[in-house]
Design an enzyme around this catalytic site. Structure first.
Site: not given
Ligand code: 5GP
Ligand code: MG
Length: 176
Positions: A93, A96, A124, A158
């Site tokens: 997903d 980070d 990110k 979600r």
């Protein structure tokens, strides 16, 4: 909650990423490994846009964490397909700090695949702590905590069809 990416924008970004994946692999058979649980919505949308011979497996990467801070990562690969001598594309997903994907790729490489590449919905900005970049990225986002389209906060949200920013005051309201 503020919408960061609409359903339409998500769809367009995933479609563009599918085009790039097809350009990279052509008609070569591909084994997708989805990282549970955050990748399930992306996985469902992405695989239907890919037209090479495709196998789909999953593994679970979870860090013992509460809320928005991460802890020790564990990888459960009991449900995964055999990846030996296969071209493998790991789907997650969000990139980070990058630790999850780096550890997942290291674990897969122990299983003698022909190749391992990585695809993420989101990267990110300014958060990475590893010397590694995903091969395919649908969207670059600012450093904010996001939910929806598979991403959760404390196992909620979600199922939001769009991507939303969870603001500090939303977090406070959730703590009941
Ligand atoms: P990393 O290991 O790259 O720091 O990120 C690992 C995991 O942290 C992601 O797969 C995701 O589950 C979670 N994560 C990181 N940033 C966010 C975020 O903004 N929202 C949500 N819901 N999860 C995040
Ligand atoms: Mg995850």
């Amino acid at each position: 909650m503020r919408t960061l990416l609409s359903e339409k924008e998500l769809q367009a970004g995933v479609a563009q990423m599918a085009v790039e994946i097809i350009a990279a692999y052509g008609e070569r058979p591909l084994t997708i490994v989805g990282v549970l649980t955050g990748s399930v919505v992306l996985l469902a949308d992405l695989i239907r846009l890919l037209d090479m011979p495709l196998r789909v497996g999953v593994l679970q990467a979870s860090s013992y964490r509460s809320g928005t801070t991460r802890g020790q990562l564990t990888i459960n690969s009991e449900m995964m397909l055999n990846v030996a001598e296969r071209d493998v594309l790991v789907v997650d997903d969000i990139f980070d700090t990058g630790h999850t994907l780096v550890e997942v790729v290291a674990k897969l490489k122990e299983l003698s695949p022909s190749s391992v590449k990585t695809a993420v919905l989101l990267r990110k900005h300014g958060r990475q702590e590893v010397d590694f970049s995903p091969d395919f990225v649908a969207f670059e986002i600012p450093d904010e905590f996001v939910v929806g389209y598979g991403l959760d906060y404390a196992d909620q949200y979600r199922n939001l069809p769009h991507l939303a920013v969870l603001e500090p005051e939303d977090l406070a309201n959730n703590r009941s």
